[in-house]
Design a protein around this motif. Structure first.
Motif, PDB file in Angstrom:
ATOM      1  N   SER A  98       0.812  -1.161  -0.165  1.00 30.79           N
ATOM      2  CA  SER A  98      -0.037  -0.128   0.031  1.00 30.79           C
ATOM      3  C   SER A  98       1.122   1.052  -0.009  1.00 30.79           C
ATOM      4  O   SER A  98       1.676   1.349   0.714  1.00 30.79           O
ATOM      5  CB  SER A  98      -0.977   0.037   1.371  1.00 30.79           C
ATOM      6  N   ALA A  99       0.424   2.283  -0.683  1.00 34.55           N
ATOM      7  CA  ALA A  99       1.023   3.583  -0.727  1.00 34.55           C
ATOM      8  C   ALA A  99       0.850   4.272   0.345  1.00 34.55           C
ATOM      9  O   ALA A  99       1.617   5.291   0.955  1.00 34.55           O
ATOM     10  CB  ALA A  99       0.655   4.316  -1.751  1.00 34.55           C
ATOM     11  N   SER A 100       0.046   3.751   1.237  1.00 36.77           N
ATOM     12  CA  SER A 100      -0.215   4.295   2.815  1.00 36.77           C
ATOM     13  C   SER A 100       1.026   4.150   3.732  1.00 36.77           C
ATOM     14  O   SER A 100       1.160   4.772   4.811  1.00 36.77           O
ATOM     15  CB  SER A 100      -1.507   3.912   3.338  1.00 36.77           C
ATOM     16  N   ALA A 101       2.033   3.095   3.041  1.00 40.34           N
ATOM     17  CA  ALA A 101       3.013   3.013   3.945  1.00 40.34           C
ATOM     18  C   ALA A 101       4.187   3.866   3.820  1.00 40.34           C
ATOM     19  O   ALA A 101       4.877   4.043   4.854  1.00 40.34           O
ATOM     20  CB  ALA A 101       3.632   1.633   3.679  1.00 40.34           C
ATOM     21  N   TYR A 102       4.120   4.786   2.988  1.00 32.88           N
ATOM     22  CA  TYR A 102       5.044   6.030   2.925  1.00 32.88           C
ATOM     23  C   TYR A 102       5.028   6.837   4.167  1.00 32.88           C
ATOM     24  O   TYR A 102       4.073   7.113   4.646  1.00 32.88           O
ATOM     25  CB  TYR A 102       4.865   6.495   1.480  1.00 32.88           C
TER      26      TYR A 102
END
Length: 338
Positions: A98-102
């Motif tokens: 997930s890009a929310s991990a950035y």
């Protein structure tokens, strides 16, 4: 190619399933079979609980895969299970992260695959980070052929993507728009975001399958269309043919007053409240010719046509509607008290 998808009928994976099936690949889906009617003809369906390792091994006995794609792995224990199941049985294991991990809060609004992975606000994201680290360690230490894919806000015809909604999806937000009621928009509506139509995502994803340049690498797949949240909500109201009536509220205030089951801390503070522009040049180097082609306005029109024709997509959410009214009333009263 012979491809196994663990899942295969969700928002993202359903488009991949359709496109792979239409291209004539030897496609297998491993899931619990709750949406069998939506699976294209010719696709092999393995109806089994992925957590029953013995049953999975019986179902895939003697099979070798070019790619195994994991869409429903959320915690490290599930990834460890997959490594046991598919080591030596696939040339590529594709993990959907997930890009929310950035890094949150965002240190730079331009995000690429080298952006650090840190999210103190959302356990979902921290678990994805832990899964990625486990897989990359396994790749470095034993050669397990992993590819990591990081989607952001990917949507399909079943639901209009918005920043904040209740537990029953975004239909109640649409109802508020149609009724002429103000719609809560986090922040001042000017932060940047990207919405990606699932069929666009699928084309980029499929380009990574069987691609030797994808092994041991992470990729993000998004549209290049960048919108403010006011533009996002304004596009929806324009497609509905109604005025846009935003009610801008601080994300921190929303976190303080929202019920815990709305997960505002994760969904907003840990993700959508930050301005983000995704740089997908790495994907385009490895998958030449990839380009998202469905503009958000076109995606919204497709969603509205589908939702309005399918009653099951129209789930009323009186709790969320009432909460929105209470929050707005309290803030309006506070204004008049000065």
């Amino acid at each position: 190619m012979r491809i196994l998808i663990i899942g295969g009928t969700g928002t993202i994976s359903s488009a991949i399933t359709r496109q792979l099936a239409a291209s004539g690949h030897d496609l297998w889906l491993l899931n619990r079979g709750t949406r069998k009617s939506e699976v294209p003809a010719g696709v092999h369906q393995v109806t089994v609980d992925i957590n029953d390792e013995a049953a999975v091994l019986r179902a895939i006995d003697g099979l070798q895969f070019d790619s195994v794609c994991e869409f429903i792995g959320f915690v490290p224990a599930q990834v460890e299970r997959d490594i046991r199941l598919f080591r030596g049985r696939t040339r590529q294991y594709v993990y959907i992260s997930s890009a929310s991990a950035y890094h949150k809060p965002a240190r730079n609004y331009i995000v690429n695959e080298s952006t650090s992975l840190v999210n103190p606000y959302w356990q979902y994201s921290r678990d994805k980070i832990a899964c990625e680290r486990l897989l990359m360690d396994c790749y470095r230490e034993t050669g397990f052929p992993v590819t990591i894919v990081r989607p952001s806000h990917t949507y399909c015809e079943r639901s209009i993507p918005v920043g904040l909604h209740g537990t029953k999806g975004s239909w109640q937000v649409i109802k508020r728009m149609l009724a002429g009621k103000p719609v809560i928009v986090h922040g001042d509506g000017s932060s940047l975001w990207t919405m990606t139509w699932n069929e666009d995502f699928a084309r980029g994803f499929i380009g990574l399958l069987g691609n030797p340049h994808a092994i041991g690498e992470a990729f993000q797949i998004m549209s290049d269309e960048i919108l403010t949240w006011d533009q996002i909500y304004g596009t929806v109201t324009a497609c509905l043919g109604v005025p846009y009536r935003p009610y801008h509220i601080s994300s921190d205030f929303l976190r303080a007053v929202a019920p815990s089951h709305y997960d505002v801390t994760g969904n907003l503070i840990g993700d959508k409240a930050a301005s983000v522009v995704f740089d997908c040049s790495k994907l385009k180097r490895v998958v030449p010719g990839f380009q998202a082609t469905v503009r958000f306005e076109e995606g919204v029109r497709r969603c509205l046509a589908y939702i309005q024709a399918h009653a099951e997509c129209q789930q009323d959410d009186e709790e969320f509607d009432g909460w929105c009214d209470r929050v707005i009333d309290v803030l309006e009263e506070a204004k008049h008290s000065f």
